[in-house]
Design an enzyme around this catalytic site. Structure first.
Site, mmCIF file in Angstrom:
data_model
loop_
_atom_site.group_PDB
_atom_site.id
_atom_site.type_symbol
_atom_site.label_atom_id
_atom_site.label_comp_id
_atom_site.label_asym_id
_atom_site.label_seq_id
_atom_site.Cartn_x
_atom_site.Cartn_y
_atom_site.Cartn_z
ATOM 1 N N TYR A 135 47.993 12.097 67.912
ATOM 2 C CA TYR A 135 49.300 11.715 67.384
ATOM 3 C C TYR A 135 49.664 10.273 67.747
ATOM 4 C CZ TYR A 135 50.119 16.701 66.408
ATOM 5 O OH TYR A 135 50.039 17.995 65.934
ATOM 6 N N LYS A 185 38.668 21.149 74.158
ATOM 7 C CA LYS A 185 37.453 21.465 73.396
ATOM 8 C C LYS A 185 36.376 20.541 73.948
ATOM 9 C CE LYS A 185 35.377 23.507 69.867
ATOM 10 N NZ LYS A 185 35.221 24.948 69.655
ATOM 11 N N ASP A 218 39.828 27.198 70.719
ATOM 12 C CA ASP A 218 39.633 28.321 69.788
ATOM 13 C C ASP A 218 39.666 29.657 70.540
ATOM 14 O OD1 ASP A 218 37.326 27.312 70.960
ATOM 15 O OD2 ASP A 218 36.070 27.489 69.169
ATOM 16 N N ASP A 242 50.586 21.481 70.222
ATOM 17 C CA ASP A 242 51.445 21.697 69.061
ATOM 18 C C ASP A 242 51.096 23.041 68.407
ATOM 19 O OD1 ASP A 242 53.232 21.275 67.040
ATOM 20 O OD2 ASP A 242 52.171 19.603 66.107
ATOM 21 N N ASP A 246 53.084 27.034 68.652
ATOM 22 C CA ASP A 246 53.568 27.793 67.490
ATOM 23 C C ASP A 246 52.999 29.215 67.519
ATOM 24 O OD1 ASP A 246 54.957 25.569 66.463
ATOM 25 O OD2 ASP A 246 54.401 26.070 64.401
HETATM 26 MG MG MG Z 1 54.869 21.659 65.733
#
Ligand code: MG
Ligand code: NAI
Length: 342
Positions: A135, A185, A218, A242, A246
């Site tokens: 980001y 990862k 994962d 992020d 969720d």
């Molecule tokens: Mg988000």
């Protein structure tokens, strides 16, 4: 009376609706605990952008940084091309105020239904690196529109940023007497992965009481669903945090039930629900205000109102079962929580 200076950015879509709920709940807590909030509203978001072309000026940034905390609803609007508000406002605020920790706790509140039968075992705080990773805004597009078009997104990972987020994670895990899991990862993203592993090994040594674990992202997504109790404090990078937050939110009854904090310890910090502006339900009164209200509780803790924060969290816990999606309107749910917090 102690007074805290609070900037409020209601933003777009359901942002103003849930923010109104959060302010209602904060008023009730301030009355009960005997402190005051001096609230300044900031008109930032889609309407201002469409009116003036401005997203966040240097002057806005300066004024926002003079408060103790910023309470944000959400930004994002279908009338504005994707990225302009999200990157120009939200990501810019996180970066310019150097809000390097994104704290996202998810826990099933009593009386709330989950899609998961063992969701009562889920009690996780995701500690997400908030200033770098994928980001960071770096990258390029070459030969746009052609058959050779190539898009590159750069993931930036620096030792200062990685080491401070890992340290924050260990301090939190030590305080909560819980384990710390690094999620990354490292088998594929080995350059950034090594940096995180180095931070874990160097800084983890200072916290002998904290058990350390590692999961690839994962596998972490899988295990969060099948064995949620494996995760307590999770340290991870910007993108993985992020996504994983969720998922965790989905497992504790929905994204409307979780709050978050963008923190720089000891400095102005920003508090916002995990969800976005939800244009699909804006104006319907269906938005769950709990995430915004739990974010407000985190804000109280940040400005030193520990008792007020706990009072607000208890009020939410006491009535959460009645706020299952669609049962109460945003206003009714907010009033119920404010009453419980009085
Ligand atoms: Mg988000
Ligand atoms: P979203 O979180 O706004 O919505 C996802 C789904 O969850 C939708 O079905 C929505 O109705 C539902 N939902 C969200 N919050 C809810 C609540 N409080 N109560 C009940 N249901 C709720 O994410 P989406 O749709 O991907 O993004 C919409 C806009 O928000 C976009 O412009 C996006 O960029 C922006 N966004 C902004 C964020 C922020 O300001 N922090 C974070 C995430 C997205």
């Amino acid at each position: 009376m102690k007074t805290h200076s609070l900037a409020v950015v209601p933003g777009d879509g359901i942002g103003p609706e849930v923010t109104e709920g959060a302010l209602m709940a904060l008023d009730a807590v301030a009355d009960a605990e005997g402190f005051a909030l001096e609230v300044t509203n900031y008109d930032l978001g889609a309407n201002r952008y469409l009116r003036t072309g401005q997203v966040l000026t240097d002057d806005d940034l300066q004024r926002l940084s003079e408060h103790q905390a910023v309470l944000l609803g959400a930004v994002g609007d279908p009338r504005v091309p994707p990225g302009i508000l999200e990157k120009g406002l939200l990501l810019r605020l996180r970066r310019e105020l150097d809000l390097y920790v994104n704290l996202r706790p998810s826990r099933l509140l009593s009386g709330v239904n989950s899609v998961l039968s063992n969701a009562d075992q889920l009690d996780v705080v995701i500690v997400r690196e908030n200033t770098e990773g994928l980001y960071c805004g770096r990258g390029e597009v070459t030969d746009p529109g052609s058959s050779k078009e190539q898009a590159t997104e750069v993931s930036l990972n620096t030792w200062p940023a990685v080491s401070r987020i890992v340290r924050y994670g260990y301090e939190l895990a030590a305080k909560r007497k819980q384990s710390l899991t690094l999620v990354h990862k490292t088998n594929v993203l080995e350059r950034a992965g090594s940096l995180y592993l180095r931070a874990i090994s160097e800084i983890g040594g200072e916290f002998p009481g904290v058990q350390t674990a590692y999961q690839h992202i994962d596998a972490a997504a899988l295990l969060m669903v099948t064995q949620p109790k494996r995760f307590r404090v999770v340290v991870t990078d910007n993108l993985f945090g992020d996504i994983l937050s969720d998922l965790a939110a989905g497992l504790v009854g929905g994204i409307g039930f979780v709050g978050s904090a963008n923190v720089h310890p000891g400095r102005v910090s920003m508090f916002e629900p995990v969800h976005g502006s939800a244009p699909d339900i804006a104006g319907t009164g269906l938005a769950n205000p709990v995430g915004a209200i739990l974010s407000a509780a985190m804000m109280l803790r940040h400005v030193g109102e520990e008792k007020g924060a706990t009072r607000l969290e208890r009020a939410v816990e006491a009535v959460a079962g009645k706020i299952a999606p669609d049962q109460l309107s945003t206003r009714e749910a907010s009033e119920l929580i404010a009453e419980a917090a009085s």
